[in-house]
Design an enzyme around this catalytic site. Sequence first.
Site, PDB file in Angstrom:
ATOM      1  CB  SER A  73       4.015   7.589  -2.112  1.00 50.41           C
ATOM      2  OG  SER A  73       5.083   7.259  -1.247  1.00 50.41           O
ATOM      3  CE  LYS A  76       4.131   8.922   1.336  1.00 49.90           C
ATOM      4  NZ  LYS A  76       5.507   9.202   0.900  1.00 49.90           N
ATOM      5  CE1 TYR A 199       3.581   6.746   5.341  1.00 53.17           C
ATOM      6  CE2 TYR A 199       5.000   4.896   5.892  1.00 53.17           C
ATOM      7  CZ  TYR A 199       4.735   6.010   5.121  1.00 53.17           C
ATOM      8  OH  TYR A 199       5.604   6.383   4.125  1.00 53.17           O
ATOM      9  CE1 TYR A 247       7.754   9.725  -3.551  1.00 51.94           C
ATOM     10  CE2 TYR A 247       8.234   8.643  -5.626  1.00 51.94           C
ATOM     11  CZ  TYR A 247       7.584   8.668  -4.413  1.00 51.94           C
ATOM     12  OH  TYR A 247       6.775   7.636  -4.064  1.00 51.94           O
ATOM     13  CB  VAL A 265       8.176   3.065  -4.800  1.00 54.84           C
ATOM     14  CG1 VAL A 265       8.886   4.387  -4.570  1.00 54.84           C
ATOM     15  CG2 VAL A 265       7.615   2.491  -3.503  1.00 54.84           C
TER      16      VAL A 265
END
Length: 312
Positions: A73, A76, A199, A247, A265
């Site tokens: 992530s 992103k 992605y 998160y 993660v």
Amino acid sequence: MAKRSVKIDTKELEAAVEEVVGRMGVIERFGKAADHIEGLADIETDRFGIAVATHDGGMVMGGDAETPFPIQSISKVFALTLALRAFGDDVWKRVGREPSGDPFNSIVDLERHKGKPRNPFINPGAIVVVDMLLDIAAKDETHKTVRDFLAAEIGEEIKVDRTIFDKESSGGFNNRAMANMCKFFGNLNHEVDAVMKPYVSQCAIALTCRQLALAGRYLMDGGEKPLEDESVRARRVNSLMLTCGQYDGSGDFAFRVGLPAKSGVGGGILAIAPGLASIAVWSPGLDENGNSLLGTLALEQLAERMGWSVFG
């Protein structure tokens, strides 16, 4: 979050990093590796690496700083940067800027808000951002993928962890469900399969702590000679990293560490001390929110030792 640019005492930073690495080496509780992605669950959770790229071009490293890991992530952040460069504030017509209050892979909130994700750092938000990136393919002199962007920022060849890519490409049913929900509400311009491939690919990019710290330098100061719009983009990305980057643990992270940061993660965290340093840590053992347990502790101790919290 005012930009600071002060001279860093290299010896003090080296001593701080050495102390942090030593402390991480005696901690017995490492957290649990991500078990929802095949290829990550079996990694030894006691591994730890750290790299700090300073505003004056220095680099201080410790532990497993040259061990590559899938950034997941953290990608992103770079995808959002590309989207903002290409589309500016139009990005916010399709993605929000608020913490979600739900897990990063929850589909409930997406349905509640009719296909508009709460922010670009949860999975559906990142999927919509990737959909935007497919629309910049015809633009010249614009990086079209996160991998291209990272290669330019780091100055090295960027590799993808093929095991992670293959596993997530063949699975990822929850992510596909969220992409279909966005498509249902008219917030996905391309076909789901066309969006999911890039992605998954950007999530499977493997970097070392050293490379990740180098990649984050533009967020530290907007670039070596930042243009006004680049500085504005860096400030906006940093603000979202501070409020949404960890998160459901973002509030606690801001309280303890006080730096904009984005976790993945895979166990990595990219943190920014504006005007001072770009910091990357890695340890694959995760806490209950999916953030690196040792990585968070290390950043908390480093920020306190160096006085780098954006809150003073």
